[in-house]
Every structure is written in C-alpha cells, then in structure tokens.
Design an enzyme around this catalytic site. Structure first.
Site, mmCIF file in Angstrom:
data_model
loop_
_atom_site.group_PDB
_atom_site.id
_atom_site.type_symbol
_atom_site.label_atom_id
_atom_site.label_comp_id
_atom_site.label_asym_id
_atom_site.label_seq_id
_atom_site.Cartn_x
_atom_site.Cartn_y
_atom_site.Cartn_z
ATOM 1 N N ASP A 75 -0.437 24.797 -15.808
ATOM 2 C CA ASP A 75 0.756 23.965 -15.444
ATOM 3 C C ASP A 75 0.357 23.098 -16.671
ATOM 4 O O ASP A 75 1.650 22.472 -16.440
ATOM 5 C CB ASP A 75 0.312 23.073 -13.954
ATOM 6 N N GLY A 76 -0.658 22.651 -17.320
ATOM 7 C CA GLY A 76 0.232 21.958 -18.403
ATOM 8 C C GLY A 76 0.796 22.478 -19.201
ATOM 9 O O GLY A 76 1.700 21.968 -20.325
ATOM 10 N N ASN B 69 5.921 15.675 -14.678
ATOM 11 C CA ASN B 69 4.804 14.971 -14.126
ATOM 12 C C ASN B 69 4.745 13.445 -13.548
ATOM 13 O O ASN B 69 4.970 13.229 -13.064
ATOM 14 C CB ASN B 69 3.001 15.225 -13.983
ATOM 15 N N ASP C 250 -6.942 -0.352 -14.189
ATOM 16 C CA ASP C 250 -7.238 0.385 -15.794
ATOM 17 C C ASP C 250 -6.210 0.948 -16.488
ATOM 18 O O ASP C 250 -5.739 1.377 -17.394
ATOM 19 C CB ASP C 250 -8.556 1.773 -15.763
ATOM 20 N N THR D 168 1.343 15.515 -6.664
ATOM 21 C CA THR D 168 0.150 16.751 -6.569
ATOM 22 C C THR D 168 -1.237 16.265 -7.639
ATOM 23 O O THR D 168 -1.954 17.481 -7.814
ATOM 24 C CB THR D 168 0.339 18.084 -6.306
ATOM 25 N N SER E 83 -1.651 11.084 -9.935
ATOM 26 C CA SER E 83 -1.605 10.364 -8.781
ATOM 27 C C SER E 83 -2.302 10.415 -7.793
ATOM 28 O O SER E 83 -2.385 9.787 -7.223
ATOM 29 C CB SER E 83 0.254 9.682 -8.696
ATOM 30 N N SER F 294 -4.718 11.785 -7.116
ATOM 31 C CA SER F 294 -6.466 11.875 -7.985
ATOM 32 C C SER F 294 -6.896 10.518 -7.944
ATOM 33 O O SER F 294 -8.291 9.869 -7.173
ATOM 34 C CB SER F 294 -7.085 12.377 -8.698
#
Length: 297
Positions: A77-78, A151, A181, A192, A195, A197
């Site tokens: 995906d990266g 993303n 942070d 998905t 965000s 996580s």
C-alpha cells in the site's frame, strides 16, 4: 496500429518476489505492451537484476504520453500511495499488485497477476474515485505548490520528550487546541490506516467526509471528529523544540513552529482500478479479520 502503453511504478524489493516481477514483464512483452517504468525503479532493476526487457523511463506524469492506459504499482500500500503522488492530477488509473502484506489498496495478489491483467486489458473493471488531501503553508515551504496525500496528513512532535499543542481552526472557527503527540487528518481511504489504529472510525470511500484523529491526547475526552470534505483546516503548532514533523503519506518534513498549515480537499481525485471481486466490504472483512475467532487464528 499503436501499441498499448502502460506505466509501471515500483520501489526496491527483496529477492523473494523477483520471480513475480519477471512473470509480469514477460506477460507484458508477450502482449506487445509498451512499458514506461519509473526511473528510480528502473535503476534498481538494472543494478540488481539482469533483465533483458526494453523500457521507456519517466520521472513525473508529465513524461508519460497521452495514451497511457493505466499504471501498475508493484509493492504494498505504501508503494500505491507513492504512485498516486507521482501521477497527481493526470487521471491515469492505478492498479496495485501486492508484494507487501496487508493490501487495502494494492489488492491484486502476486499469485494472480496474469488473470488480473487479462481482465484489465479486456476493460473488465470499474474505476473507483478516491479523494485526496492537500496541504499548503503560510510561508511557501513547498516550492512546487501544495503537497498531496491519498491516506492522511499528520503532524507529530519532533522528539520523544514533550507533547505538542496543535491549534486547529476549522472553517474560521476554533475547533480545539489539541495537546497530544500529534494529529491525523485522514481521507476515507486513510481511515483504515493510522487513524484507525488511534481510535478513528472507518469511513466508506465516496462518503464526502474526512476524519480528524488525535494521537495520544492528554485529555481522553478529546475524540476523533468526522468533518465535511469541503472543510478548510488551519493548523498552528506549539512545541518546546520549536519544530515539528509533517507527514503526507510516505513523505515527511521537519518544519518550524513558525510554519502554519492550511489543509483542504485536493482539486482532483485518484482513479483506482477495481476488479469484479474487489468489493469494499469483502476487503474489510478479509483484512480486518471480521467474523473470525481471532483466538484460533
């Protein structure tokens, strides 16, 4: 008759997938497809593998001819996120062959390359449009104009010691001063990813929303908020180190706290190629293990 032309984007990969890369290029040569390959990826292949394939090279979407049918992204995906920033507003559709692990975006299996490409060349696919975010600065930090993200756009503290304060003004109204942070502004595509996580909701593509998600906020009552995609978000950051990190998908920048950000929806969309079996909720169930007893997984 002109040959079909496609673009291929990729990054460095490990030895275990070279067989699939060779399979792909052999398939394309047998189909007499004219291949334009990203220049850095071409250099990697040339320096590490003895490939006897003829390629044209490109650096940006401006180097590609107008008859490019689609782009293939080779990786996870990266890599897909990077490919989207390379093609920018050209409208070139992207299909991702997954050499990585999760594969929300790059969801063509490396063991299913030929069958998937047969469908694509037969025009047996749909285009799914995905919204992007753009970020600008008050001091023109980005000389080439806005920076884009498929993303998410995220601001982080630049060290591991102290939280930062992010003053967020949404459509000229103070939203909140986040002591955390960092802060994530995610598209439906990115909902998905990071965000999620951090406790953000899943947003279905095409819903017309973005989500703002704090990262480890000091005040636990501060929760993610879903906002309209036509929003304009101004961010000013306070930090003891007088600097912070801005991340736009795979690109990161260290900025001064004197640099404020203006985040909004990009004026173009990314076109993703989706095959008949690429149903959104199927992918969610598969990748997030919905309906599976994870104790026995």
């Amino acid at each position: 008759m002109n040959k079909t032309a496609i673009a291929v984007y990729g990054r460095e990969f490990n030895q275990s997938v070279i067989g699939y890369v060779l399979e792909l290029f052999t398939y394309l040569r047998n189909k007499e497809v004219e291949v334009y390959i990203y220049h850095d990826f071409h250099a990697f292949l040339k320096n590490n593998y003895n490939l006897d394939f003829e390629f044209q090279k490109f650096k940006t979407h401006l180097d590609l001819p107008s008859n490019i049918a689609f782009m293939l992204s080779l990786g996870g995906d990266g890599t897909m996120l990077s490919a989207a920033t390379v093609i920018k507003d050209s409208g070139i559709p992207i299909a991702g062959i997954n050499f990585g692990r999760l594969g929300f975006l790059a969801n063509i299996s490396k063991t299913n390359i030929q069958e998937a490409l047969d469908q694509i060349f037969a025009n047996e696919y749909q285009i799914q449009k995905r919204a992007l975010l753009q970020v600008e600065t008050n001091d023109n930090t980005f000389e080439d104009g806005p920076t884009y993200a498929l993303n998410d756009i995220t601001v982080f503290r630049s060290d591991s010691s102290a939280m930062i304060t992010v003053h967020a003004v949404l459509n000229n109204e103070l939203l909140n001063s986040y002591w955390a942070d960092g802060l994530i502004i995610a598209t439906p595509t990115g909902s998905t990813a990071y965000s999620l996580s951090c406790g953000g909701p899943i947003i279905m593509p095409g819903s017309g929303n973005f989500v703002i998600t704090p990262i480890s906020p000091h005040n636990l009552n501060v929760r993610p908020i879903v906002v309209n995609e036509h929003m304009k978000l101004h961010l000013e950051i306070e930090s003891r180190t007088e600097k912070y990190i801005l991340s736009c998908d795979s690109k990161s920048y260290i900025l001064s706290t004197k640099t404020s950000l203006i985040i909004s929806k990009a004026p173009f969309e990314t076109n993703l190629i989706r095959l008949a079996n690429d149903q959104y909720f199927n992918i969610l169930r598969e990748k997030l293990l919905w309906g599976i007893d994870v104790r026995n997984y």
